[in-house]
Scaffold this motif. Structure first.
Motif, PDB file in Angstrom:
ATOM      1  N   ARG A 187     -11.359   0.950   2.319  1.00 21.27           N
ATOM      2  CA  ARG A 187     -12.637   0.061   2.748  1.00 21.27           C
ATOM      3  C   ARG A 187     -12.438  -1.402   3.201  1.00 21.27           C
ATOM      4  N   ALA A 188     -12.884  -1.400   4.229  1.00 19.91           N
ATOM      5  CA  ALA A 188     -12.889  -2.615   4.474  1.00 19.91           C
ATOM      6  C   ALA A 188     -14.259  -3.578   4.979  1.00 19.91           C
ATOM      7  N   GLY A 189     -14.005  -5.113   4.795  1.00 20.62           N
ATOM      8  CA  GLY A 189     -15.318  -5.462   4.740  1.00 20.62           C
ATOM      9  C   GLY A 189     -15.158  -7.469   3.891  1.00 20.62           C
ATOM     10  N   ASP A 190     -15.817  -7.169   2.691  1.00 23.83           N
ATOM     11  CA  ASP A 190     -15.401  -8.268   1.660  1.00 23.83           C
ATOM     12  C   ASP A 190     -14.210  -7.610   0.526  1.00 23.83           C
ATOM     13  N   GLU A 191     -13.858  -6.807   0.372  1.00 23.01           N
ATOM     14  CA  GLU A 191     -12.647  -6.401   0.415  1.00 23.01           C
ATOM     15  C   GLU A 191     -11.768  -5.052   1.034  1.00 23.01           C
ATOM     16  N   ASN A 192     -10.659  -6.050   1.656  1.00 25.73           N
ATOM     17  CA  ASN A 192      -9.639  -4.367   3.024  1.00 25.73           C
ATOM     18  C   ASN A 192      -8.630  -4.185   1.608  1.00 25.73           C
ATOM     19  N   LEU A 193      -8.840  -2.888   1.781  1.00 29.15           N
ATOM     20  CA  LEU A 193      -7.829  -2.162   0.725  1.00 29.15           C
ATOM     21  C   LEU A 193      -7.657  -1.039   1.379  1.00 29.15           C
ATOM     22  N   LEU A 194      -6.570   0.236   1.181  1.00 26.53           N
ATOM     23  CA  LEU A 194      -6.578   1.276   0.884  1.00 26.53           C
ATOM     24  C   LEU A 194      -5.813   1.473  -0.027  1.00 26.53           C
ATOM     25  N   ARG A 195      -6.273   3.168  -0.959  1.00 31.05           N
ATOM     26  CA  ARG A 195      -6.300   3.552  -1.797  1.00 31.05           C
ATOM     27  C   ARG A 195      -5.909   4.863  -2.065  1.00 31.05           C
ATOM     28  N   THR A 196      -5.332   5.794  -2.704  1.00 30.15           N
ATOM     29  CA  THR A 196      -5.135   6.604  -3.508  1.00 30.15           C
ATOM     30  C   THR A 196      -4.720   7.259  -5.223  1.00 30.15           C
ATOM     31  N   GLY A 197      -5.068   8.693  -5.116  1.00 35.83           N
ATOM     32  CA  GLY A 197      -5.606   8.832  -6.446  1.00 35.83           C
ATOM     33  C   GLY A 197      -5.541  10.235  -6.681  1.00 35.83           C
TER      34      GLY A 197
END
Length: 305
Positions: A187-197
């Motif tokens: 996700r990029a923009g208001d929150e920038n993150l990388l996720r795995t699950g």
């Protein structure tokens, strides 16, 4: 740079959606999910409430994602209220009150057995969303305290943000009624993150259906349904590295935690004309100084007579 990427994704999907009617797409389904800590640990704080809805357009549905980008278009709307731990006092080091509304366009497709979801959203944040007034009205109807003037005065100011979202996942079947789906998300923009699950399902939920992931809990809700009766159990967990968040500004002395963890479980009950879902999600601490984790609940109810 990240903002430009998010804006480009939103524009690209917008062009696809604008041409949907001309290309003969039809309405294929509708989905929604409501999240609130009232359905979880019952405490009004932090990720306190949200709603997400999805309308899906396409050329038809045969129980599987199409193999081409842009054939399936999802129009997504979301709203979320984030609050400090105590509504009568933000307190030093606590996160600020924030209302956020988003409008997004996404497409879902597959390459062989690997599933992809890519989209862009426009996010409005601050008092202009009027979500603080919505919360006040709901709290008055329920007879519980509303956010104080001090808390609202310190809420995040009006601002706009673009958001890009991409997910890749694949189902591994463990028999006729069980499947495991590892996934990765950016996700990029208001929150920038990388996720795995991963998501684990026992039952018929999701078979031949289009599922959309809720951004707060990680639960997946149905947007195209097969109405197959039965009871299904879902379990999932994921971990994210958050690099930046508009909702936790460093200018206010807030520091992100090293990892953002979620664990969730839920039940889907389907009859011929009715469907009910209830799920719980444990949300780990999101910022240094958050003294507890929290549990939020998610519900979806469809009753047809």
């Amino acid at each position: 740079m990240i903002g430009r990427i998010a804006s480009f994704c939103f524009l690209a999907i917008a062009i696809l959606c604008t041409s949907a009617a001309a290309q003969g797409r039809e309405a294929l389904g509708y989905g929604r999910i409501i999240v609130n800590d009232l359905f979880g640990d019952g405490r009004d704080r932090w990720r306190t409430g949200s709603i997400s809805t999805s309308r899906v357009l396409g050329f038809g549905w045969n129980g599987r994602l199409p193999e081409h980008f842009g054939e399936i278009i999802e129009i997504r709307y979301g709203a979320e209220i984030i609050s400090p731990q105590k509504l009568n006092s933000a307190g030093s080091g606590d996160r600020p009150f924030a209302g956020a509304m988003s409008w997004g366009l996404h497409t879902h497709f597959r390459l062989k057995n690997t599933e992809f979801s890519v989209g862009g959203e426009l996010v409005a944040i601050g008092p202009m969303t009027q979500l603080d007034e919505v919360q006040k009205l709901l709290h008055e109807l329920l007879g519980i305290p509303s956010a104080s003037n001090t808390v609202l005065a310190a809420q995040l100011s009006n601002q706009w943000s673009a958001r890009a979202v991409a997910e890749v996942g694949r189902n591994f079947y463990l028999g006729n009624r069980s499947r495991l789906r590892p996934f990765a998300e950016a996700r990029a923009g208001d929150e920038n993150l990388l996720r795995t699950g991963f998501d684990f399902t026992f039952g018929t939920f999701g078979q031949g259906e289009l599922l959309i992931r809720d951004w707060v809990t990680g639960h997946r809700y149905r947007a195209i349904k097969n109405q197959q009766p039965g009871l299904s159990f879902v379990l999932g967990a994921d971990v994210a590295k958050v690099f930046d968040s508009v909702y936790l500004p460093s200018s206010r002395g807030l520091t992100l935690t090293n990892a953002r963890n979620r664990v969730r479980a839920g039940l889907h009950w389907q009859r011929k004309k009715s469907h009910f879902f209830y799920g719980l999600t444990w949300l780990d601490k999101e910022f240094v100084g958050q003294n507890q984790s929290q549990v939020v609940g998610a519900i979806r109810l469809d009753v047809k007579f």
